[in-house]
Structure formats: structure tokens, C-alpha cells
Motif scaffolding. Structure first.
Motif, PDB file in Angstrom:
ATOM      1  N   GLU A 111       0.837  -1.205   0.000  1.00 47.18           N
ATOM      2  CA  GLU A 111       0.000   0.000   0.000  1.00 47.18           C
ATOM      3  C   GLU A 111       0.870   1.252   0.000  1.00 47.18           C
ATOM      4  O   GLU A 111       0.582   2.227  -0.709  1.00 47.18           O
ATOM      5  N   ASN A 112       1.922   1.224   0.784  1.00 46.59           N
ATOM      6  CA  ASN A 112       2.840   2.358   0.842  1.00 46.59           C
ATOM      7  C   ASN A 112       3.487   2.619  -0.516  1.00 46.59           C
ATOM      8  O   ASN A 112       3.550   3.762  -0.991  1.00 46.59           O
ATOM      9  N   LEU A 114       2.372   1.598  -3.496  1.00 45.38           N
ATOM     10  CA  LEU A 114       1.372   1.973  -4.490  1.00 45.38           C
ATOM     11  C   LEU A 114       1.003   3.446  -4.390  1.00 45.38           C
ATOM     12  O   LEU A 114       0.786   4.112  -5.411  1.00 45.38           O
ATOM     13  N   LEU A 115       0.930   3.963  -3.170  1.00 47.63           N
ATOM     14  CA  LEU A 115       0.631   5.388  -2.997  1.00 47.63           C
ATOM     15  C   LEU A 115       1.741   6.246  -3.607  1.00 47.63           C
ATOM     16  O   LEU A 115       1.471   7.303  -4.193  1.00 47.63           O
ATOM     17  N   ALA A 116       2.985   5.798  -3.477  1.00 41.25           N
ATOM     18  CA  ALA A 116       4.106   6.521  -4.081  1.00 41.25           C
ATOM     19  C   ALA A 116       4.045   6.441  -5.604  1.00 41.25           C
ATOM     20  O   ALA A 116       4.292   7.441  -6.299  1.00 41.25           O
ATOM     21  N   VAL A 117       3.700   5.264  -6.128  1.00 37.08           N
ATOM     22  CA  VAL A 117       3.586   5.092  -7.581  1.00 37.08           C
ATOM     23  C   VAL A 117       2.454   5.953  -8.129  1.00 37.08           C
ATOM     24  O   VAL A 117       2.585   6.562  -9.208  1.00 37.08           O
ATOM     25  N   MET A 118       1.350   6.036  -7.395  1.00 38.40           N
ATOM     26  CA  MET A 118       0.227   6.869  -7.827  1.00 38.40           C
ATOM     27  C   MET A 118       0.598   8.345  -7.815  1.00 38.40           C
ATOM     28  O   MET A 118       0.140   9.122  -8.663  1.00 38.40           O
ATOM     29  N   ALA A 119       1.433   8.757  -6.863  1.00 38.64           N
ATOM     30  CA  ALA A 119       1.918  10.140  -6.839  1.00 38.64           C
ATOM     31  C   ALA A 119       2.787  10.420  -8.064  1.00 38.64           C
ATOM     32  O   ALA A 119       2.693  11.491  -8.683  1.00 38.64           O
ATOM     33  N   GLY A 242      -6.602  15.506  -5.255  1.00 42.73           N
ATOM     34  CA  GLY A 242      -7.237  15.622  -3.946  1.00 42.73           C
ATOM     35  C   GLY A 242      -7.525  14.289  -3.289  1.00 42.73           C
ATOM     36  O   GLY A 242      -7.228  14.081  -2.100  1.00 42.73           O
ATOM     37  N   SER A 243      -8.102  13.357  -4.059  1.00 40.94           N
ATOM     38  CA  SER A 243      -8.465  12.050  -3.481  1.00 40.94           C
ATOM     39  C   SER A 243      -7.206  11.277  -3.085  1.00 40.94           C
ATOM     40  O   SER A 243      -7.189  10.609  -2.036  1.00 40.94           O
ATOM     41  N   HIS A 244      -6.166  11.378  -3.916  1.00 43.79           N
ATOM     42  CA  HIS A 244      -4.920  10.667  -3.584  1.00 43.79           C
ATOM     43  C   HIS A 244      -4.282  11.235  -2.319  1.00 43.79           C
ATOM     44  O   HIS A 244      -3.829  10.481  -1.456  1.00 43.79           O
ATOM     45  N   LEU A 245      -4.279  12.541  -2.190  1.00 45.27           N
ATOM     46  CA  LEU A 245      -3.726  13.174  -0.993  1.00 45.27           C
ATOM     47  C   LEU A 245      -4.514  12.776   0.263  1.00 45.27           C
ATOM     48  O   LEU A 245      -3.944  12.593   1.338  1.00 45.27           O
ATOM     49  N   SER A 246      -5.832  12.624   0.106  1.00 41.37           N
ATOM     50  CA  SER A 246      -6.669  12.210   1.233  1.00 41.37           C
ATOM     51  C   SER A 246      -6.298  10.803   1.699  1.00 41.37           C
ATOM     52  O   SER A 246      -6.176  10.534   2.899  1.00 41.37           O
ATOM     53  N   VAL A 247      -6.101   9.895   0.735  1.00 42.41           N
ATOM     54  CA  VAL A 247      -5.735   8.525   1.059  1.00 42.41           C
ATOM     55  C   VAL A 247      -4.357   8.479   1.731  1.00 42.41           C
ATOM     56  O   VAL A 247      -4.150   7.763   2.697  1.00 42.41           O
ATOM     57  N   VAL A 248      -3.417   9.260   1.181  1.00 46.25           N
ATOM     58  CA  VAL A 248      -2.077   9.315   1.767  1.00 46.25           C
ATOM     59  C   VAL A 248      -2.139   9.803   3.212  1.00 46.25           C
ATOM     60  O   VAL A 248      -1.488   9.245   4.107  1.00 46.25           O
ATOM     61  N   SER A 249      -2.931  10.852   3.439  1.00 47.03           N
ATOM     62  CA  SER A 249      -3.057  11.403   4.798  1.00 47.03           C
ATOM     63  C   SER A 249      -3.657  10.387   5.756  1.00 47.03           C
ATOM     64  O   SER A 249      -3.176  10.229   6.891  1.00 47.03           O
ATOM     65  N   LEU A 250      -4.688   9.675   5.330  1.00 48.46           N
ATOM     66  CA  LEU A 250      -5.328   8.671   6.187  1.00 48.46           C
ATOM     67  C   LEU A 250      -4.380   7.521   6.465  1.00 48.46           C
ATOM     68  O   LEU A 250      -4.324   7.000   7.597  1.00 48.46           O
ATOM     69  N   PHE A 251      -3.635   7.095   5.432  1.00 48.41           N
ATOM     70  CA  PHE A 251      -2.706   5.974   5.608  1.00 48.41           C
ATOM     71  C   PHE A 251      -1.582   6.342   6.571  1.00 48.41           C
ATOM     72  O   PHE A 251      -1.188   5.547   7.416  1.00 48.41           O
TER      73      PHE A 251
END
Length: 251
Positions: A111-112, A114-119, A242-251
Motif C-alpha cells: 500500500e505504501n 502503491l501510494l508513491a507510484v500513484m503520486a 485531492g483524493s490521492h492526498l486524502s488517502v495518503v493522509s489517512l494511511f
């Protein structure tokens, strides 16, 4: 207290979130509801992305995999907790505990990553839109996803094998509702300085590097967006992040 070799360990005790009997039903209902909502929400995302050809893009490819990984991450911890609450049995086998440790590490790191890859995907889409489809080719997307999994599996295997070498004392109570690596190491009677050091090193590298990548990507994204002359273009660019930043913040 006489230490015992790890081969003699047959089970651990998961103490859960509370030993108050009055709270057991509340915790069970709350976590069951959260688990079902999580599974349903992620399944809806996966089905929508799979069924709509317009969503077959790199961004939604990674989002679909993130949803699947989220299902796996919750499934390797929550169902066991619910069973323990329902049966009032806090025991988990030694093998089951190690498996849970390994799976939690794998899916948490995936998950960590994937969030970087999505960024990075958003960085390419906003900062290099003309060559976006060339850079984020299907081949690269699959390669990035497989790399996330292979690195995570390697890290999890390494830590699990290190735990296998530990000896444990008679106190085998884990103050959590699942087998967490740090808590399992604390129960050992062996010298755990190497284990703890490797936990800090791997967390710093495989947690810090993706996080740094996210920060680096968004610094360039914000810089590019602020240079856009159109306010509509700025709004569209920020809305996709925005949605990606929200997920990153929650994670």
C-alpha cells in the motif's frame, strides 16, 4: 524465568482492544460494520474500473490494485479478531501468528509503495501531459506493480525468518488484536537488538523512500499547477490529486 526454544511455542494470546466483557459486543459490531463497508466499497471500485473501458488508464489501474490490496490488508487481521471476540478464545497458533505477521508486512508495504507510484503517475500526468501515455505505458504500470509486491514479499520473508530464529519466554500475551512484528519481538527471550535494528532500518528505507517520493512529486505538481494561466486548469489539476492526498493522509 526459563526461556524456551521457539519450536516449543504452540500458540500466542491476542489480548485485543479491551478485556471488558461489556465492550466486547460493541467492538465486534463496530469492527464488523467497518470491515463490511471496507470490503463493499473496494469491491465496487474494482468492478467499476473493470467494467468501464474509459477507466482503463494507469491512474485507475493503480487505484484498482490499491483497493484489492486494501481488502487483503483488512482480511488478514479483522476476521481473526471477530472470531476471537465471538468465541471468547484469544489463542492463535504459532504458525498462524507468523503468517499474520508476514501478510501484514506485505500488504502494508505494498500500500505504501502503491501510494508513491500513484503520486508519480499524477506527477507525469500534470507535469508532462504530452508524453504521459508514452511514459506510463501498460508495460511500465505492470512492472511497477510487480516490483511493489516483490519488494514487499522479500522484506516480509526476511523479517519472518528472523522471528523464526528467536526463542520465547512463558509470557506469550500480545497486547493487540493481531500479531504485530514489534510486539512479537518484544516477547522473545533472545537478544533482539539485530531484529529491532532491522525493523527500524527497513521501515526507514521502505517507508521513508516512498514517502519522500510522494513529497517530491507533489512539490513539482504544485509548482507546475501554480504556473498554469487558467484557473479552470488549476482546479482540474488539483481535483485529480485531492483524493490521492486524502488517502495518503489517512494511511
Amino acid at each position: 524465568m526459563e526461556p524456551h526454544n521457539q519450536t516449543a511455542v504452540s500458540q500466542f494470546l491476542l489480548l485485543g482492544l479491551s478485556d471488558d466483557p461489556a465492550l466486547q459486543s460493541v467492538i465486534f459490531t463496530l469492527f464488523l460494520s467497518m470491515y463490511l463497508v471496507t470490503i463493499l466499497g473496494n469491491l465496487i471500485i474494482i468492478m467499476m474500473v473493470s467494467s468501464d473501458p474509459h477507466l482503463h488508464t494507469p491512474m485507475y489501474f493503480f487505484l484498482c490494485n490499491l483497493s484489492f490490496n486494501d481488502i487483503c490488508l483488512h482480511t488478514c487481521t479483522i476476521p481473526r479478531m471477530l472470531v476471537n471476540l465471538q468465541t471468547q478464545d484469544q489463542r492463535i497458533t504459532y504458525a498462524g501468528c507468523l503468517c499474520q505477521v508476514a501478510f501484514v508486512i506485505v500488504f502494508a508495504f505494498v500500500e505504501n509503495f502503491l501510494l508513491a507510484v500513484m503520486a508519480y503517475d499524477r506527477y507525469v500526468a500534470i507535469c508532462h501531459p504530452l508524453v504521459y501515455t508514452v511514459i506510463m505505458s501498460p508495460h511500465l504500470c505492470v512492472l511497477l506493480f510487480l516490483s511493489c509486491f516483490l519488494i514487499s514479499i522479500t522484506v516480509a520473508l526476511f523479517h519472518t525468518l528472523m522471528v523464526l530464529c528467536l526463542s520465547f519466554c512463558t509470557n506469550l500475551e500480545i497486547p493487540n488484536f493481531f500479531c504485530e512484528l514489534a510486539q512479537v519481538i518484544k516477547l522473545s527471550c533472545s537478544d533482539t537488538i539485530i531484529d529491532n535494528t532491522m525493523v527500524y532500518v527497513s521501515t526507514s528505507i521502505f517507508g521513508g523512500v516512498p514517502f519522500s517520493g510522494i513529497i517530491f512529486s507533489y512539490i513539482h505538481i504544485v509548482s507546475s499547477v501554480l504556473r498554469m494561466p487558467s484557473s479552470k486548469g488549476k482546479h482540474k489539476a488539483f481535483s485529480t490529486c485531492g483524493s490521492h492526498l486524502s488517502v495518503v493522509s489517512l494511511f
